[in-house]
Design a protein around this motif. Sequence first.
Motif, PDB file in Angstrom:
ATOM      1  N   ARG A  89       0.822  -1.212   0.000  1.00 21.48           N
ATOM      2  CA  ARG A  89       0.000   0.000   0.000  1.00 21.48           C
ATOM      3  C   ARG A  89       0.858   1.264   0.000  1.00 21.48           C
ATOM      4  O   ARG A  89       1.989   1.259   0.459  1.00 21.48           O
ATOM      5  N   THR A  90       0.243   2.352  -0.472  1.00 22.58           N
ATOM      6  CA  THR A  90       0.844   3.675  -0.419  1.00 22.58           C
ATOM      7  C   THR A  90       0.089   4.478   0.623  1.00 22.58           C
ATOM      8  O   THR A  90      -1.127   4.384   0.721  1.00 22.58           O
ATOM      9  N   MET A  91       0.821   5.248   1.413  1.00 26.40           N
ATOM     10  CA  MET A  91       0.219   6.120   2.417  1.00 26.40           C
ATOM     11  C   MET A  91       0.224   7.545   1.893  1.00 26.40           C
ATOM     12  O   MET A  91       1.216   8.002   1.337  1.00 26.40           O
TER      13      MET A  91
ATOM     14  N   SER B  73      -3.830   3.455   0.474  1.00 22.23           N
ATOM     15  CA  SER B  73      -4.425   2.876  -0.726  1.00 22.23           C
ATOM     16  C   SER B  73      -4.872   1.450  -0.439  1.00 22.23           C
ATOM     17  O   SER B  73      -4.458   0.839   0.544  1.00 22.23           O
ATOM     18  N   ASP B  74      -5.695   0.927  -1.344  1.00 17.31           N
ATOM     19  CA  ASP B  74      -5.994  -0.498  -1.282  1.00 17.31           C
ATOM     20  C   ASP B  74      -4.765  -1.247  -1.805  1.00 17.31           C
ATOM     21  O   ASP B  74      -3.802  -0.632  -2.272  1.00 17.31           O
ATOM     22  N   LEU B  75      -4.774  -2.561  -1.723  1.00 14.01           N
ATOM     23  CA  LEU B  75      -3.610  -3.352  -2.132  1.00 14.01           C
ATOM     24  C   LEU B  75      -3.293  -3.217  -3.619  1.00 14.01           C
ATOM     25  O   LEU B  75      -2.145  -3.344  -4.031  1.00 14.01           O
TER      26      LEU B  75
ATOM     27  N   TRP C  20      -5.543   1.329  -6.352  1.00 13.85           N
ATOM     28  CA  TRP C  20      -6.574   1.999  -7.135  1.00 13.85           C
ATOM     29  C   TRP C  20      -7.326   3.065  -6.357  1.00 13.85           C
ATOM     30  O   TRP C  20      -7.695   4.090  -6.900  1.00 13.85           O
ATOM     31  N   THR C  21      -7.591   2.796  -5.074  1.00 12.77           N
ATOM     32  CA  THR C  21      -8.400   3.736  -4.303  1.00 12.77           C
ATOM     33  C   THR C  21      -7.709   4.133  -3.004  1.00 12.77           C
ATOM     34  O   THR C  21      -6.939   3.363  -2.437  1.00 12.77           O
ATOM     35  N   ALA C  22      -8.031   5.329  -2.556  1.00 15.44           N
ATOM     36  CA  ALA C  22      -7.486   5.862  -1.306  1.00 15.44           C
ATOM     37  C   ALA C  22      -8.601   5.958  -0.283  1.00 15.44           C
ATOM     38  O   ALA C  22      -9.719   6.363  -0.606  1.00 15.44           O
ATOM     39  N   GLN C  23      -8.304   5.559   0.955  1.00 13.99           N
ATOM     40  CA  GLN C  23      -9.262   5.672   2.044  1.00 13.99           C
ATOM     41  C   GLN C  23      -8.622   6.437   3.199  1.00 13.99           C
ATOM     42  O   GLN C  23      -7.488   6.137   3.563  1.00 13.99           O
ATOM     43  N   GLY C  24      -9.375   7.365   3.767  1.00 11.10           N
ATOM     44  CA  GLY C  24      -8.892   8.071   4.943  1.00 11.10           C
ATOM     45  C   GLY C  24      -8.787   7.110   6.105  1.00 11.10           C
ATOM     46  O   GLY C  24      -9.654   6.258   6.285  1.00 11.10           O
ATOM     47  N   VAL C  25      -7.718   7.228   6.872  1.00 11.19           N
ATOM     48  CA  VAL C  25      -7.493   6.326   8.000  1.00 11.19           C
ATOM     49  C   VAL C  25      -7.716   7.060   9.318  1.00 11.19           C
ATOM     50  O   VAL C  25      -8.508   6.643  10.146  1.00 11.19           O
ATOM     51  N   GLU C  26      -7.006   8.150   9.512  1.00 15.95           N
ATOM     52  CA  GLU C  26      -7.180   8.911  10.751  1.00 15.95           C
ATOM     53  C   GLU C  26      -6.471  10.244  10.654  1.00 15.95           C
ATOM     54  O   GLU C  26      -5.731  10.512   9.710  1.00 15.95           O
TER      55      GLU C  26
ATOM     56  N   TYR D 298      -0.661  -1.260   8.032  1.00 15.90           N
ATOM     57  CA  TYR D 298      -1.170  -1.325   6.660  1.00 15.90           C
ATOM     58  C   TYR D 298      -0.131  -1.830   5.655  1.00 15.90           C
ATOM     59  O   TYR D 298      -0.392  -1.860   4.459  1.00 15.90           O
ATOM     60  N   GLU D 299       1.050  -2.196   6.147  1.00 21.81           N
ATOM     61  CA  GLU D 299       2.127  -2.696   5.280  1.00 21.81           C
ATOM     62  C   GLU D 299       2.411  -1.727   4.135  1.00 21.81           C
ATOM     63  O   GLU D 299       2.397  -2.082   2.961  1.00 21.81           O
TER      64      GLU D 299
END
Length: 142
Positions: free
Chosen positions: A3-5, A19-21, A24-30, A51-52
């Motif tokens: 993943r990319t942060m 990102s997802d593995l 393709w998509t980015a999700q907010g974490v915190e 999140y590796e």
Amino acid sequence: MMRTMGIDAGQKRVGVAVSDLMGWTAQGVETVQRTEDDRWLDRIAQLINEYEVSSIVVGLPRNMDGSIGERGEACQSLARDLEKRFSLPVRMWDERLSTMAVERTLIEADMSRKKRRKVVDQMAASWILQGYLDAQRRNTDE
């Protein structure tokens, strides 16, 4: 795959997205509260491990004319620090207007100011990371 942060670095808070593995998509974490010392980076380290994460994208605030001001220089310095501390590739991504676009979206969604403050930084990090991921995919599709 790894993943990319994405990081939206402010003076008081840092928005974090991943990102997802597939990348393709980015999700907010915190949203991580910055501290005077570097203790807040311990939380970033935990998220990198959890999140590796294999690379980091830091939002680069540019002035509207494309030049880099004081905030941009602070983000570049942070990017260098992250690269040294975590031994991961760190890239800068133009984040002009990302926070304003996110704020506008949240206002249109009729979200209260108090709730907006809690999510705006991680949503801005998602916006930055998604822009980067989309550009990477466009470059590999050509």
